[in-house]
Each structure stands twice: as C-alpha cells, then as structure tokens.
Design a protein around this motif. Structure first.
Motif, PDB file in Angstrom:
ATOM      1  N   ASP A   1       0.843  -1.272  -0.022  1.00  0.00           N
ATOM      2  CA  ASP A   1       0.182  -0.016   0.059  1.00  0.00           C
ATOM      3  C   ASP A   1       0.820   1.260   0.199  1.00  0.00           C
ATOM      4  O   ASP A   1       0.344   2.476  -0.290  1.00  0.00           O
ATOM      5  N   THR A   2       2.324   1.033   0.492  1.00  0.00           N
ATOM      6  CA  THR A   2       3.061   2.347   0.089  1.00  0.00           C
ATOM      7  C   THR A   2       4.093   1.751  -0.528  1.00  0.00           C
ATOM      8  O   THR A   2       4.752   0.910  -0.427  1.00  0.00           O
ATOM      9  N   ILE A   3       5.013   2.860  -1.086  1.00  0.00           N
ATOM     10  CA  ILE A   3       5.905   2.457  -2.016  1.00  0.00           C
ATOM     11  C   ILE A   3       7.222   2.383  -1.282  1.00  0.00           C
ATOM     12  O   ILE A   3       7.650   3.240  -0.451  1.00  0.00           O
ATOM     13  N   ASP A   4       8.016   1.055  -1.672  1.00  0.00           N
ATOM     14  CA  ASP A   4       9.221   1.024  -0.935  1.00  0.00           C
ATOM     15  C   ASP A   4       9.107   1.232   0.719  1.00  0.00           C
ATOM     16  O   ASP A   4       9.837   2.142   1.094  1.00  0.00           O
ATOM     17  N   PRO A   5       8.619   0.556   1.401  1.00  0.00           N
ATOM     18  CA  PRO A   5       8.162   0.683   2.814  1.00  0.00           C
ATOM     19  C   PRO A   5       9.491   0.819   3.601  1.00  0.00           C
ATOM     20  O   PRO A   5       9.645   1.553   4.682  1.00  0.00           O
ATOM     21  N   LEU A   6      10.743   0.101   3.285  1.00  0.00           N
ATOM     22  CA  LEU A   6      11.727   0.127   3.848  1.00  0.00           C
ATOM     23  C   LEU A   6      12.891   1.169   3.573  1.00  0.00           C
ATOM     24  O   LEU A   6      13.671   1.245   4.272  1.00  0.00           O
ATOM     25  N   GLY A   7      12.502   1.986   2.582  1.00  0.00           N
ATOM     26  CA  GLY A   7      13.545   2.799   2.085  1.00  0.00           C
ATOM     27  C   GLY A   7      13.739   4.058   3.455  1.00  0.00           C
ATOM     28  O   GLY A   7      12.559   4.318   3.998  1.00  0.00           O
ATOM     29  N   GLY A   8      14.889   4.397   3.496  1.00  0.00           N
ATOM     30  CA  GLY A   8      15.207   5.200   4.745  1.00  0.00           C
ATOM     31  C   GLY A   8      15.549   4.526   5.905  1.00  0.00           C
ATOM     32  O   GLY A   8      16.224   5.132   6.633  1.00  0.00           O
ATOM     33  N   SER A   9      15.433   3.098   5.938  1.00  0.00           N
ATOM     34  CA  SER A   9      16.044   2.364   7.235  1.00  0.00           C
ATOM     35  C   SER A   9      17.369   2.478   7.234  1.00  0.00           C
ATOM     36  O   SER A   9      18.062   2.175   6.100  1.00  0.00           O
ATOM     37  N   TYR A  10      18.154   2.972   8.251  1.00  0.00           N
ATOM     38  CA  TYR A  10      19.622   2.936   8.293  1.00  0.00           C
ATOM     39  C   TYR A  10      20.164   1.727   7.709  1.00  0.00           C
ATOM     40  O   TYR A  10      21.224   1.825   6.889  1.00  0.00           O
TER      41      TYR A  10
END
Ligand SMILES: CC(C)(COP(=O)(O)OP(=O)(O)OC[C@H]1O[C@@H](n2cnc3c(N)ncnc32)[C@H](O)[C@@H]1OP(=O)(O)O)[C@@H](O)C(=O)NCCC(=O)NCCSC(=O)CCC(=O)O
Length: 552
Positions: free
Chosen positions: A393-402
């Motif tokens: 439901d959201t794009i690239d949900p793990l993007g931004g995880s260190y």
C-alpha cells in the motif's frame, strides 16, 4: 523553492498524470486502525534530502532505487507468475488453466531438458527425459496444444528457454497468428540468456559467438515485429542456485547484461531501440534484509550503467525490471511444510524489493515437481502478501531504514568491484571462458556447504530440530510412457506434413546461418510448416558447431 521541493513537486505532477491514466487500486489506503497510508514516505530534514535525491530519488525516476513505477503496487500488484510445466502439452495446458482460474495473473513455462537443448522427443538423447522437468515441445503442434484456449492478446507468457529461444518464440508467434493475434500484440518473455547457461545452468548448444548473434537477432527482430516482448531475462537466479552469494548474483548477472548490450551495440543496434525490453530475473533467499537491499542496489547500478556507460537516453532503457523466484536450493526435503514459511519470507523480500513478477516455490520442490495442491498453496502465499499484509500500500516501505540503506550501498560497492574486475579481464564472455565466474561461485558454494555441515549455519528441520521417521508426502509422478507417446505423435506429424516444404525452409535457414542475415524470419518460416525443434536446431548445429566447456 529548494531543489528537493522542486523535484518532489515535479514527481507529484507525474504521479497525478500516471494515476489519471492508470488509477490506483483504492481511492484511499489505510491501516487496520484507519490511519492514512501515504503513497511515499520521504525525509523531512534538509540535511538528508540531498543524499536522498542522489541515492534514492523518487519512484519511477532515476536511479530507480525505490522502484520503477511512480505508483508501484498501489497501481498494480506484481504479476503472479508460477513456473509450471510437466509431461505432455495437454497436461501442462490443464495446469495453466487451473492456475489462471486460481487467480494467477501471468503464465510461465517450464520445458523438459530435450526441448531445452534442442532435441526432439524421439531423439536417443531424449530417452528417459521426455516431460520430466517440464513440458515436451517438439513442434508447433505441441505449442498449439499447450496454449489451447489461452488468449494470447490477454495473458503474458514467460518461457524458460535459452539456446533454442528463437525457435520457441517463433512457435509462440505462429500460434498467435492462428489465434488472429498479430505479433505486435503479444506480451511475454523468453529467458534467452546463454551466458548464465555456460556459468551455471548447463542447457547450452552453440559456442558463444553464434549464440550472441542469435540473441542480437532476437533483439532486432522483436524491436520491429514484437515490440511488447521482453527479449531476454538476464538471470542471476541460477547463478545463486549454483551457490553464489547475493553480491555475486547481482555482479555476474549485470556483467552478463553488459556483454549483451555491448554485442547488440557492436552489431549496429541503437541502444534505446532494444534496451527498454531487456529484463532481469533474480533469486530470493532467506537473509531477508540483504535480499531487499540486493534488489534495490541492482536497480541503481543498472540505471547508472545504462545512462552513463551506454549513453542511453530513454529512461525506460535505465529501468531494471525483474522477475523473482524464491530460492529452490533453500528448500529442504525434510519436513517439507517448513518450506511454506521459507517461501513466505523470501517472497516478502522480493515484494519489499520491488519485483515486477514473482514465482513462489511449492513446499515439495526439494522432492519432485509440485502437486496441484502444493502449487495452489504457493500461489496463495503471494496472494496473502498482496491482499492481506498491507505492504503493497505504500512504495518501498523500508526505504530510509539505516540498515537497508547501508546494506544497499555496501552491496552496490561490492558488486561494482566485481564488475570492474570482469571489465579488466575483457568482459563477461572472457571471464566465463576462463572459468572465473564458475570458480568464484564454487568457492562460495563450498563455504556455505561447510557451514551447514559443521552446524554453524542452521537449517531448521535439516541439521537442527530434526524428527525421525517422517511420513512421505504425496508426490507428482510424470507418466513414464510419455516418451513413447511423443515419439509416435512425431512420426505421425512427419508423415502428414509437406516434407518438401520443410526441407526448403530448413535449407534457406542453413544458407542464412552461413551468412549474416537475421535468422528469426527463417526460423519462423520453418516453424510455420511444422519443422521440429530438433530439425531447426540441428541445422544451426551443423553451421555453428557445439560448445564444449573446458575443465577448470
Ligand atoms: C518485465 C518482467 C519481469 C515482468 O513483466 P510483466 O508483464 O509481468 O510485468 P510489468 O512489466 O511490471 O507490468 C505489466 C504492464 O503493466 C504496467 N504497470 C505495472 N505497474 C504499473 C503501475 N503501477 N502503473 C502503471 N502501469 C503499470 C507495466 O508498465 C507493463 O506495461 P508495459 O509493458 O506497457 O510497460 C518480465 O520479463 C517477466 O514477466 N518475466 C518473467 C520471467 C519468468 O517467469 N521466468 C521464469 C524462470 S523459471 C526458471 O528459470 C527456474 C529454474 C530453472 O528452470 O532452472
């Protein structure tokens, strides 16, 4: 306005346009607590925004780290494409229809080994192998049966075929003609990736130079006549199955891809003419975060290579579009139901990594080809991820995880080291001929096996948490008489077709193979008059010779 806000604005306008043309699945996406789910989550701090633009960018935009579509799965789920095929064309057609009825959204064909190495079912080399690991397709008659009742203008079909890819593609085009579907309406993929056959999979026929010519011929022919066809599926899957690491999987696949692009460019094809239809195929193993990062890194690396090294200008040429299959070699024969859990983790990694198409393995694949029940559970696994988990439901949900971003950067760095090394050796073809990729894979595979045997790596139910006297599950058995049945059918075909016409077309193909022409039109002509897979491949064998690998 800051650079970041300007780019965000431009992306939002692009999304609006995309949504007007291709609406999202829902008007509003929410969690189970009715919290709004945004299309995309991005950094709010100024300091992070510049790095974000350089490394990640917005979905559907260079360098595509977050995915190739501006709306990703909010617009459309990945294609659910289960690899299937066994026995006769009738049996596989039945399995295809069953899977489509169960909600599968694309087809994927497994061929038996004789077909994959260009022998007819009645050839002595085919004995004992007909219909075993896939469907037996010796002529257009079999292909017509395989695709009976399947509308080729509506369903996209993948075919795992490499050395004889041109022949099977020609048969597909010919069935389309019979259904009244012209070749420009056909959608699908041929694997057509010979380099990884030399490295890891083994179903090669001809030496590298004529094989690369056939592949380039397909790129050129499809650009003109079958423009929606994915002309190759450059595969890391089998490299990984042979025991490589995740980094090697991406590095060797992209090195092979560079060789294909270079060969086509050297043959005079403009890069933007064929590159948008190149596609990729990766594995998904158990190390969840590394797998997700691997897919994201692969996209970024390919975008940079196509844009800067090959100077492609069409953004579609920069996009790494890929199919994923969960890892066959991670499945265990012991406690096979545990495999359902492994497949779930791996499939989820593929989705969080932004795959375009997905095959989820069946629980019994360490033992045999899947039964109908197992194949259904495998399909249900990806349906549950799509429809129930909310991760789409959201794009690239793990993007931004260190952790994910750091792993993505690390994988990119390590992959580039390999690519540079292979470049220095003279490219992928030389690296393969010298056994470099094969040796690297063997060493990695040996290390993994040692770690499992010493117990350092735990495989649940196999070297720990084992049980004694396990009951044997019900397995699929292929009809052992199929070889004989197929041979009889072929004899009938050979007595009924116009053999003079067949000989004329085969001779024309031979003359063309000896010269420089694109071979696709000649192969198509031969297929249309029911020349067989083996006859066509034999003509090319007589001109091109056969590949014999050196021993490393
Ligand atoms: C490109 C892929 C990866 C996926 O193609 P698909 O058609 O399934 O998916 P797709 O291109 O993503 O989507 C189809 C169309 O929908 C559009 N689309 C998708 N999402 C969208 C969105 N959010 N908004 C707007 N449009 C969207 C796409 O642009 C595309 O249209 P346009 O085209 O108009 O842009 C292809 O190559 C493929 O299907 N590969 C499968 C390979 C395979 O099954 N291999 C099995 C190997 S089995 C094997 O080897 C096993 C082991 C062994 O045998 O050894």
């Amino acid at each position: 306005m800051s650079d970041f806000n300007e780019k965000l604005d431009a992306w939002q306008r692009k999304v609006e346009k995309a949504v007007a043309k291709f609406p999202e699945r829902k008007r509003r996406f929410t969690t189970s607590s009715d919290l709004e789910v945004d299309r995309l989550y991005i950094p709010k701090e100024n300091g992070e925004q510049q790095t974000y633009l350089e490394k990640l960018g917005f979905p559907g935009e260079y360098p595509f780290t977050r995915g190739i579509q501006p709306t990703m799965y909010r617009g459309r789920y990945w294609t659910m494409r289960q690899y299937a095929g066994f026995g006769s064309a009738e049996e596989t057609n039945e399995r295809f229809r069953y899977l489509l009825k169960q909600g599968q959204t694309g087809l994927s064909t497994a061929f038996d080994l004789p077909t994959q190495i260009g022998y007819d079912a009645d050839h002595p080399m085919a004995r004992g192998e007909v219909g075993k690991v896939g469907v037996s397709i010796s002529s257009l008659v079999d292909m017509e049966t395989l695709l009976k009742g399947i509308p080729l203008d509506k369903v996209s079909t993948s075919m795992t075929i490499n050395a004889p890819a041109s022949v099977l593609l020609a048969m597909y085009i010919a069935v389309g003609e019979k259904q009244g579907v012209s070749s420009d309406k056909l959608t699908g993929t041929i694997q057509n990736d010979i380099l990884k056959e030399y490295v890891a999979r083994g179903t090669y026929i001809y030496p590298p130079a004529p094989s690369m010519r056939l592949i380039t011929n397909i790129f050129e022919y499809c650009a003109d006549k079958v423009p929606n066809w994915n002309t190759i599926s450059i595969s890391g899957y089998h490299i990984r199955e042979a025991g490589s690491t995740a980094v090697q999987e991406v590095a060797f696949t992209i090195s092979n891809a560079i060789a294909y692009v270079q060969a086509a460019v050297d043959a005079g094809l403009p890069v933007d003419k064929f590159a948008p239809r190149l596609s990729f195929f990766f594995n998904a193993h158990n190390n969840f975060m590394e797998e997700i990062a691997k897919f994201r890194a692969a996209r970024r690396i390919w975008a940079k290579i196509m844009r800067h090294r090959f100077k492609a200008e069409d953004p579609k040429s920069w996009q790494l579009r890929f199919h994923t299959q969960t890892g066959g070699s991670t499945l265990t024969a012991q406690q096979p139901d545990n495999n359902i859990v492994r497949v779930t983790i791996q499939a989820l990694a593929a989705v969080l990594g932004g795959t375009q198409s997905l095959h989820t393995n069946s629980r019994d694949e360490a033992l045999a080809l899947p039964t109908e029940d197992s194949a259904r559970i495998a399909l249900r696994t990806q349906q549950i991820i799509a429809y129930e988990s909310g991760v789409a439901d959201t794009i690239d949900p793990l993007g931004g995880s260190y952790y994910i971003e750091s792993l993505t950067d690390e994988i990119e760095k390590e992959v580039m080291r390999y690519i540079e090394k292979i470049d220095e050796m003279g490219g992928a073809v030389t690296a393969i001929e010298q056994g470099y990729m094969q040796r690297e894979i063997q060493q990695a595979s040996y290390r993994t096996q040692m770690a499992i045997e010493s117990g350092e790596d735990v495989v649940v139910g196999m070297n720990k948490f084992t049980i004694e006297n396990e009951p044997q599950p019900e397995l699929l058995r292929v009809n052992p008489a199929l070889g004989k049945i197929q041979a009889e059918r072929l004899a009938k075909l050979r007595s009924e077709r116009n053999n003079e016409e067949v000989q004329t077309k085969l001779q024309a193909l031979k003359t063309a193979a000896e010269g420089q022409d694109n071979l696709m039109p000649y192969i198509l002509d031969a297929v249309r008059v029911y020349a067989t897979t083996g006859e066509i491949c034999d003509v090319m064998r007589s001109v091109f010779g056969e590949y014999r690998p050196s021993l490393f």
